[in-house]
Design an enzyme around this catalytic site. Structure first.
Site, short mmCIF file in Angstrom:
data_model
loop_
_atom_site.label_atom_id
_atom_site.label_comp_id
_atom_site.label_asym_id
_atom_site.label_seq_id
_atom_site.Cartn_x
_atom_site.Cartn_y
_atom_site.Cartn_z
N ARG A 123 0.88 2.04 -6.02
CA ARG A 123 1.17 1.03 -4.99
C ARG A 123 -0.08 0.28 -4.56
NH1 ARG A 123 6.15 1.70 -2.61
NH2 ARG A 123 5.43 0.51 -0.83
N LYS A 148 2.78 -1.71 -7.74
CA LYS A 148 4.11 -1.48 -8.30
C LYS A 148 5.20 -2.15 -7.48
CE LYS A 148 7.11 0.51 -11.02
NZ LYS A 148 7.25 0.02 -12.40
N TRP A 184 -3.69 -1.76 -1.42
CA TRP A 184 -3.69 -2.98 -2.22
C TRP A 184 -4.04 -4.10 -1.26
CZ3 TRP A 184 -0.75 -7.58 -2.41
CH2 TRP A 184 -0.91 -8.32 -3.59
N HIS A 211 6.56 -30.86 -27.39
CA HIS A 211 6.42 -31.55 -26.11
C HIS A 211 5.17 -31.08 -25.37
CE1 HIS A 211 10.38 -33.44 -26.48
NE2 HIS A 211 10.78 -32.28 -26.98
N ASN A 230 1.34 0.07 5.93
CA ASN A 230 1.79 -0.68 4.75
C ASN A 230 2.59 -1.87 5.25
OD1 ASN A 230 2.70 -1.55 2.21
ND2 ASN A 230 4.51 -0.25 2.37
N GLY A 231 2.19 -3.07 4.82
CA GLY A 231 2.88 -4.28 5.25
C GLY A 231 1.88 -5.34 5.67
N GLU A 245 -0.28 -8.87 -17.88
CA GLU A 245 -0.52 -8.06 -16.69
C GLU A 245 -1.32 -6.80 -16.97
OE1 GLU A 245 3.03 -6.84 -14.63
OE2 GLU A 245 4.04 -6.20 -16.46
N GLU A 267 9.38 -11.93 -20.86
CA GLU A 267 9.03 -10.57 -20.45
C GLU A 267 7.89 -10.02 -21.29
OE1 GLU A 267 9.05 -6.78 -18.59
OE2 GLU A 267 9.48 -8.83 -17.98
N LYS A 294 4.26 -8.81 -19.81
CA LYS A 294 3.72 -7.47 -20.04
C LYS A 294 2.29 -7.56 -20.59
CE LYS A 294 6.54 -4.95 -18.36
NZ LYS A 294 6.66 -6.06 -17.46
N CYS A 299 0.84 -1.19 0.00
CA CYS A 299 0.00 0.00 0.00
C CYS A 299 0.88 1.24 0.00
CB CYS A 299 -0.90 -0.01 1.23
SG CYS A 299 -1.86 -1.53 1.41
#
Length: 610
Positions: A27, A605, A74, A506, A100-101, A490, A483, A487, A2
């Site tokens: 965040r 983020k 978040w 396979h 935050n945490g 997400e 990558e 991208k 957060c």
């Protein structure tokens, strides 16, 4: 994960808090709220959803006062809702807290407090903190903070205001980022630097186990456990405010994609010497003997930084012939890795606060390894605790989907690989010269790709209704494809996977059907014929293929539906170029779908919790 903000000064704080929260929304943006002390009482406004909902609330019912705290969330404990929004207060509204945490032992504390008669209205772990203050407070806020944190296990950055002390703002840090902005007749707290730049460039970086007591004209730093005062120099931020704004771009992500040439040039500056054809790292204090003593390198990172590490593995192994492992930080810390004093551990994190990566750093040091950090944030936890640091010069990155932080991390691995090879005399002078010249040309080559991006936009819009998209490549092309796939998924929410092209037979071919979009990277000459064979295999199943190849390589032309060419460079350097069209594909696909490009659902983020 957060974002928290706090202000104490001579100005009305409501708009300062909401402005700071706007810069911290990357965040988390499940819910948002503020608490303001009007000199007599603490008043709270909060809501589920984005900041504009809160701004509407306080516009209709403003909060007066010059001391306050704010939070953008978040969700980790409890769904997004008004009740689970921060700030949290005790039953009497005497204490308001933003957090935050994660409080790992919150259920145990909550049970004890309920048995003592306390009533909870949220599902969060954070609410226990406000009730703990009510429970332990005896007239001394510093003593109360010390008692509260003794009971907490986990990670927390706290901002606290109290009805009993209308002229003070408190902050506490343990394993979650928190900075103090020191202004003139005003002071601030924040999870990240951009939220305070409008008011000051002078900041203190709180360390774990520290707290701050602030008035409008004073900041006192204390050891949380002992209460002993801490003397620390201010850190001056040299970011330009415009770097944290959109500058006319529709989204931060697009702005940051176009900023990559500049960020790469800055990351090269002082390190890539085109005259002497050497890579120089004045900030690294390694001896030649120490570098030659390493018999293994472990790269540890998460998400996009992990993908940068995969490129780093290819580069360092080719240039130095030192074996390199790449590990996901969240897995690394829960096993017994084989590392010792002959191991160089490289941890990679854009924010420098990634919880799992920080834990891996500490574990590696405990086991005797030398730890190098590659990070974008000076003064971050990882930057401070690592033995050595390579700072990327990407500047502030606001969009959740990383772009310029990734490419500057990848560049750092190229520079590091050459630097280590110099100590071992592994490279011929001619090849080293080609590498340095090739790297120096990359920023202009990226600008060339960006100038001709209309075809990429058309392709992105053509795949927006796909149920799945697949990315294929071999060697470093596969590392880049991972990558590109991340991208796309997400920010577009389209299912996407990346596979080594040789693995098609396979199992993966079972997923290919008529019209399935596939992005094929074919920049590695040594495996180009093999890659063409893989492209033919998916085309035979009806796939629609976009091929990405080096300019002038026409072998791919007859076998794909669309082609994107990158400027000519050495095969080993292509990842810095091939990722650009992949970033643009993700951006324009998300845009075509009407998504919030900068703030994708369920993501934040900086991952500062496990």
């Amino acid at each position: 994960m957060c974002g928290i903000i706090g202000y104490i000064g001579t100005k009305q704080t409501q708009n300062i808090l909401t402005s700071g929260l706007e810069k911290l929304e990357y965040r988390g943006y499940d819910s948002v709220g503020i608490a303001v002390h009007d000199g007599e009482s603490v008043h709270v406004r909060k809501t589920e959803g984005r900041l504009d909902g809160l701004e509407e609330k306080v516009g209709q019912d403003p909060l007066a006062g010059t001391v306050g705290i704010g939070h953008t969330r978040w969700a980790t404990h409890g769904r997004p809702s008004n009740e689970n929004s921060h700030p949290h207060t005790d039953a009497q509204n005497e204490f308001a807290v933003v957090h935050n945490g994660i409080i790992e032992n919150y259920m145990e504390i909550k049970k004890e407090l309920i048995e003592k008669g306390y009533t909870f209205i949220s599902e969060t772990d954070s609410e226990v903190v406000s009730h703990l203050f009510s429970h332990v407070f005896n007239g001394d806020m510093i003593a109360a903070i010390q008692e509260v944190v003794k009971k907490l296990e986990g990670a927390y950055a706290l901002g606290i205001v109290s009805k009993h002390e209308p002229d003070k703002l408190y902050a506490v840090r343990q394993a979650s980022p928190l900075i103090i902005g020191a202004g003139e007749n005003e002071n601030l707290i924040s999870s990240d630097i951009p939220a305070v730049l409008e008011y000051t460039r002078d900041v203190y970086i709180l360390e774990d186990g520290e707290m701050a007591v602030m008035t409008e004209d004073d900041i006192t730093l204390l050891e949380t456990n002992t209460g002993n005062q801490i003397n620390r120099d201010l850190f001056q931020v040299d970011w330009d405010m415009e770097q944290a704004e959109k500058n006319g771009y529709d989204h931060f992500m697009l702005k940051e994609i176009f900023e990559q040439p500049h960020g790469l040039k800055k990351t090269m500056t002082g390190r890539l010497n085109e005259e002497t054809k050497l890579v120089e790292f004045e900030e690294l204090n390694w001896t030649k003997e120490q570098m030659n003593n390493w018999d293994k390198i472990s790269i540890v990172a998460c998400g996009t930084a992990y993908h940068a590490g995969l490129i780093g593995k290819h580069v360092i192994e080719e240039l130095t012939r030192i074996p390199v492992e790449v590990e996901v930080a969240s897995e690394f810390r829960y096993r017994n890795p084989i590392i010792n004093e002959r191991t160089l551990v490289i941890v990679v994190s854009q924010s420098g606060e990634t919880a799992d990566t920080l834990a891996a750093l500490r574990q590696s040091q405990h086991m005797g390894a030398n730890v190098l950090a590659i990070t974008n944030v000076v003064g971050s936890s990882i930057a401070r605790e690592a033995d050595e640091v390579i700072l990327t010069m990407a500047g502030p990155e606001i969009a959740v989907a990383s772009t310029k932080a990734y490419t500057t991390q990848v560049l750092s691995f190229y520079l590091l690989g050459i630097y280590l090879s110099q100590s071992k005399d592994r490279l011929s002078e001619d090849y080293k010269d080609q590498l340095i010249e090739g790297i120096a040309a990359i920023p202009e080559q990226i600008e060339e790709i960006l100038e001709h991006s209309k075809g990429i936009r058309w392709y992105a819009e053509s795949i927006k209704d796909a149920s799945s998209v697949f990315f294929l490549g071999r060697g470093v092309d596969h590392a880049v494809s991972l990558e590109g796939s991340l991208k796309l998924k997400e920010i577009s929410y389209i299912h996407s996977e990346a596979y080594p092209a040789g693995e098609l037979k396979h199992g993966t071919l079972a997923l290919i059907e008529e019209g399935t979009p596939i992005v094929s990277l074919m920049t590695q000459e040594s495996v180009s014929e093999k890659m063409l064979g893989n492209i033919k295999e998916v085309k035979a199943r009806g796939a629609q293929v976009l091929g990405i190849a080096i300019e002038g390589d026409m072998k791919i032309w007859d076998y794909v539906d669309e082609t994107c060419f990158i400027p000519n460079t050495l095969s080993i350097l292509t990842p810095l170029l091939t990722v650009i069209p992949l970033q643009l594909i993700a951006y324009y696909t998300s845009l075509a779908l009407g998504n919030d490009v900068d703030k994708p659902r369920n993501l934040a983020k900086s991952v500062t919790v496990e």
